[in-house]
Write a protein that holds these residues in place. Structure first.
Motif, PDB file in Angstrom:
ATOM      1  N   GLU A 133       0.923  -1.171  -0.025  1.00 26.03           N
ATOM      2  CA  GLU A 133      -0.052   0.059   0.058  1.00 26.03           C
ATOM      3  C   GLU A 133       0.861   1.342   0.142  1.00 26.03           C
ATOM      4  O   GLU A 133       0.081   2.129  -0.353  1.00 26.03           O
ATOM      5  CB  GLU A 133      -1.103   0.091   1.154  1.00 26.03           C
ATOM      6  CG  GLU A 133      -2.207  -0.932   1.304  1.00 26.03           C
ATOM      7  CD  GLU A 133      -2.795  -1.069  -0.077  1.00 26.03           C
ATOM      8  OE1 GLU A 133      -3.477   0.018  -0.490  1.00 26.03           O
ATOM      9  OE2 GLU A 133      -2.998  -2.085  -0.614  1.00 26.03           O
ATOM     10  N   SER A 134       2.114   1.222   0.768  1.00 23.13           N
ATOM     11  CA  SER A 134       2.964   2.517   0.509  1.00 23.13           C
ATOM     12  C   SER A 134       4.157   1.783   0.332  1.00 23.13           C
ATOM     13  O   SER A 134       4.648   0.636   1.157  1.00 23.13           O
ATOM     14  CB  SER A 134       2.585   3.377   1.567  1.00 23.13           C
ATOM     15  OG  SER A 134       2.790   2.813   3.026  1.00 23.13           O
ATOM     16  N   ILE A 170      -0.688   3.988  -2.494  1.00 24.50           N
ATOM     17  CA  ILE A 170      -1.574   3.696  -3.509  1.00 24.50           C
ATOM     18  C   ILE A 170      -3.065   4.283  -3.006  1.00 24.50           C
ATOM     19  O   ILE A 170      -3.367   3.860  -1.805  1.00 24.50           O
ATOM     20  CB  ILE A 170      -1.835   2.268  -3.348  1.00 24.50           C
ATOM     21  CG1 ILE A 170      -0.672   1.487  -4.474  1.00 24.50           C
ATOM     22  CG2 ILE A 170      -3.192   1.809  -4.224  1.00 24.50           C
ATOM     23  CD1 ILE A 170      -0.713  -0.070  -4.138  1.00 24.50           C
ATOM     24  N   ILE A 171      -3.481   4.955  -3.935  1.00 25.12           N
ATOM     25  CA  ILE A 171      -4.887   5.712  -3.674  1.00 25.12           C
ATOM     26  C   ILE A 171      -5.854   4.873  -3.939  1.00 25.12           C
ATOM     27  O   ILE A 171      -7.030   4.783  -3.203  1.00 25.12           O
ATOM     28  CB  ILE A 171      -4.944   7.168  -4.457  1.00 25.12           C
ATOM     29  CG1 ILE A 171      -3.722   8.034  -3.975  1.00 25.12           C
ATOM     30  CG2 ILE A 171      -6.360   7.576  -4.163  1.00 25.12           C
ATOM     31  CD1 ILE A 171      -3.716   8.600  -2.405  1.00 25.12           C
ATOM     32  N   ARG A 172      -5.900   4.042  -5.201  1.00 25.60           N
ATOM     33  CA  ARG A 172      -7.117   3.222  -5.469  1.00 25.60           C
ATOM     34  C   ARG A 172      -6.425   2.085  -6.274  1.00 25.60           C
ATOM     35  O   ARG A 172      -5.546   2.168  -7.284  1.00 25.60           O
ATOM     36  CB  ARG A 172      -7.895   3.869  -6.110  1.00 25.60           C
ATOM     37  CG  ARG A 172      -9.163   3.085  -6.778  1.00 25.60           C
ATOM     38  CD  ARG A 172     -10.174   2.897  -5.649  1.00 25.60           C
ATOM     39  NE  ARG A 172     -10.810   3.888  -5.274  1.00 25.60           N
ATOM     40  CZ  ARG A 172     -11.829   4.083  -4.527  1.00 25.60           C
ATOM     41  NH1 ARG A 172     -12.308   3.074  -3.880  1.00 25.60           N
ATOM     42  NH2 ARG A 172     -12.347   5.227  -4.057  1.00 25.60           N
ATOM     43  N   ARG A 173      -6.594   0.681  -5.707  1.00 26.14           N
ATOM     44  CA  ARG A 173      -6.050  -0.463  -6.604  1.00 26.14           C
ATOM     45  C   ARG A 173      -7.203  -1.114  -7.223  1.00 26.14           C
ATOM     46  O   ARG A 173      -8.136  -1.292  -6.792  1.00 26.14           O
ATOM     47  CB  ARG A 173      -5.619  -1.301  -5.594  1.00 26.14           C
ATOM     48  CG  ARG A 173      -4.677  -2.327  -6.065  1.00 26.14           C
ATOM     49  CD  ARG A 173      -4.104  -3.424  -5.262  1.00 26.14           C
ATOM     50  NE  ARG A 173      -3.394  -2.890  -4.107  1.00 26.14           N
ATOM     51  CZ  ARG A 173      -2.099  -2.840  -4.087  1.00 26.14           C
ATOM     52  NH1 ARG A 173      -1.513  -3.402  -4.806  1.00 26.14           N
ATOM     53  NH2 ARG A 173      -1.506  -2.543  -3.035  1.00 26.14           N
ATOM     54  N   GLY A 174      -7.054  -0.914  -8.664  1.00 24.40           N
ATOM     55  CA  GLY A 174      -8.255  -1.578  -9.540  1.00 24.40           C
ATOM     56  C   GLY A 174      -7.910  -3.148  -9.998  1.00 24.40           C
ATOM     57  O   GLY A 174      -6.641  -3.404  -9.706  1.00 24.40           O
ATOM     58  N   LYS A 175      -8.738  -3.557 -10.921  1.00 17.33           N
ATOM     59  CA  LYS A 175      -8.599  -4.959 -11.344  1.00 17.33           C
ATOM     60  C   LYS A 175      -7.358  -4.623 -12.561  1.00 17.33           C
ATOM     61  O   LYS A 175      -6.530  -5.785 -12.474  1.00 17.33           O
ATOM     62  CB  LYS A 175      -9.845  -5.423 -11.968  1.00 17.33           C
ATOM     63  CG  LYS A 175     -10.790  -5.700 -11.128  1.00 17.33           C
ATOM     64  CD  LYS A 175     -12.072  -6.324 -11.720  1.00 17.33           C
ATOM     65  CE  LYS A 175     -13.061  -6.789 -10.595  1.00 17.33           C
ATOM     66  NZ  LYS A 175     -14.122  -7.489 -11.291  1.00 17.33           N
ATOM     67  N   THR A 176      -7.219  -3.871 -13.171  1.00 20.55           N
ATOM     68  CA  THR A 176      -6.198  -3.575 -14.199  1.00 20.55           C
ATOM     69  C   THR A 176      -5.370  -2.448 -13.935  1.00 20.55           C
ATOM     70  O   THR A 176      -4.164  -2.556 -14.684  1.00 20.55           O
ATOM     71  CB  THR A 176      -7.058  -3.646 -15.584  1.00 20.55           C
ATOM     72  OG1 THR A 176      -7.834  -2.127 -15.519  1.00 20.55           O
ATOM     73  CG2 THR A 176      -8.088  -4.673 -15.833  1.00 20.55           C
TER      74      THR A 176
END
Length: 303
Positions: A133-134, A170-176
């Motif tokens: 995350e950081s 990491i502000i937002r973790r998406g699938k891609t």
């Protein structure tokens, strides 16, 4: 006489055809006094000239603005104190006289209290490569023959390097894709792009670092925040321009069927930019990519 065939980078041709303000980008002045000026630099505009270039720059536009107001002189003109890559947008500072320029460049790391970037990066293909995350990427950078920074591998033992440290969150973790916030301990050329790419997170839209997606027709890197102590008045100042809202929306939604970026195609153009046509472009296959060196893969020059 037969016209000489010449090569135009597919990304440049594509932007000419699709970027509404291509070659006419404008700057927004966020703050100005007699010593400094703060601007919002758009994507696609160089920060300052380089030898041999005739392209428009943010520095040129500021000079024109001061000239139009009758305020441009040898003692009052925009001077570079830091740079943003051409395809990076965001908050940028210029000095307006040489004594202040020298003071800012001498005291930069002491006077700048916050400098944050936002970036959309492609996720690694393999889960074990995912970043936490950081954290911090502490890897020295080398430069190739085209002055593109990269983290050297074992085959580059003789490459000259400079220290480089990038903090990430990491502000937002998406699938891609992933939306990052980043700050720099060291401000080296291409530092964010090279560091994230070395950890298998190339920035979306990054032609030089082998990105596979280009969702917004631009490099997804934005200098969001610049906070500092004014070099003359000692006032604490902070400027922030958020990245485009659609970046986070794109990360949340994911991109299950990304289109092949136009700059992953190879094309020779005849007759100049008014003859642009991508109809006979061919996709570079994985086998051919493996035969290319770092520079060839990054630039995909025509033969």
């Amino acid at each position: 006489m037969q016209k000489t065939e010449h090569y135009v980078r597919p990304s440049t041709a594509y932007k000419r055809a699709h970027k509404a303000d291509y070659g006419k980008e404008k700057i927004d002045v966020l703050y100005e006094d007699k010593d400094i000026i703060i601007i919002h630099k758009p994507c696609g505009l160089l920060s300052c000239p380089y030898p041999g270039s005739k392209m428009r720059t943010a520095q040129d536009l500021l000079e024109r603005m001061l000239r139009a107001r009758g305020e441009l002189s040898s003692g009052h003109k925009p001077l570079v104190v830091h740079r943003l890559d051409r395809d990076t947008s965001g908050v940028m500072m210029f000095a307006l006289n040489e004594p202040v320029q020298k003071k800012i460049m001498r005291d930069w790391h002491g006077m700048v209290t916050e400098r944050l970037y936002r970036a959309v990066a492609e996720n690694p293909r393999h889960a074990p490569d995912a970043l936490p995350e950081s954290g911090m990427i502490d890897e020295p950078l080398a430069q190739n023959a085209h002055h593109v920074g990269y983290v050297k591998n074992k085959a580059d033992d003789n490459a000259r390097t400079v220290p480089a440290r990038t903090h990430f969150k990491i502000i937002r973790r998406g699938k891609t894709h992933t939306l990052f916030e980043l700050s720099l301990d060291t401000g080296k050329k291409n530092q964010i792009r090279a560091h994230l790419s070395s950890r298998h997170y190339p920035l979306a839209g990054d032609e030089n670092y082998r990105a596979r997606t280009d969702p917004f027709g631009r490099l997804c890197l934005h200098a969001r925040t610049l906070a500092f102590v004014h070099p003359v008045t000692q006032e604490r100042m902070r400027f922030e321009i958020p990245e485009p809202a659609e970046w986070e929306e794109y990360v949340i939604a994911g991109d299950p069927s990304p289109r092949t970026p136009i700059w992953r195609l190879e094309r020779k153009y005849k007759g100049g930019p008014d003859k642009e046509d991508f109809s006979d472009a061919r996709i570079i296959g994985n086998k051919e990519m493996r035969r290319m060196d770092f520079i060839q893969r990054g630039k995909l020059r025509g033969k």
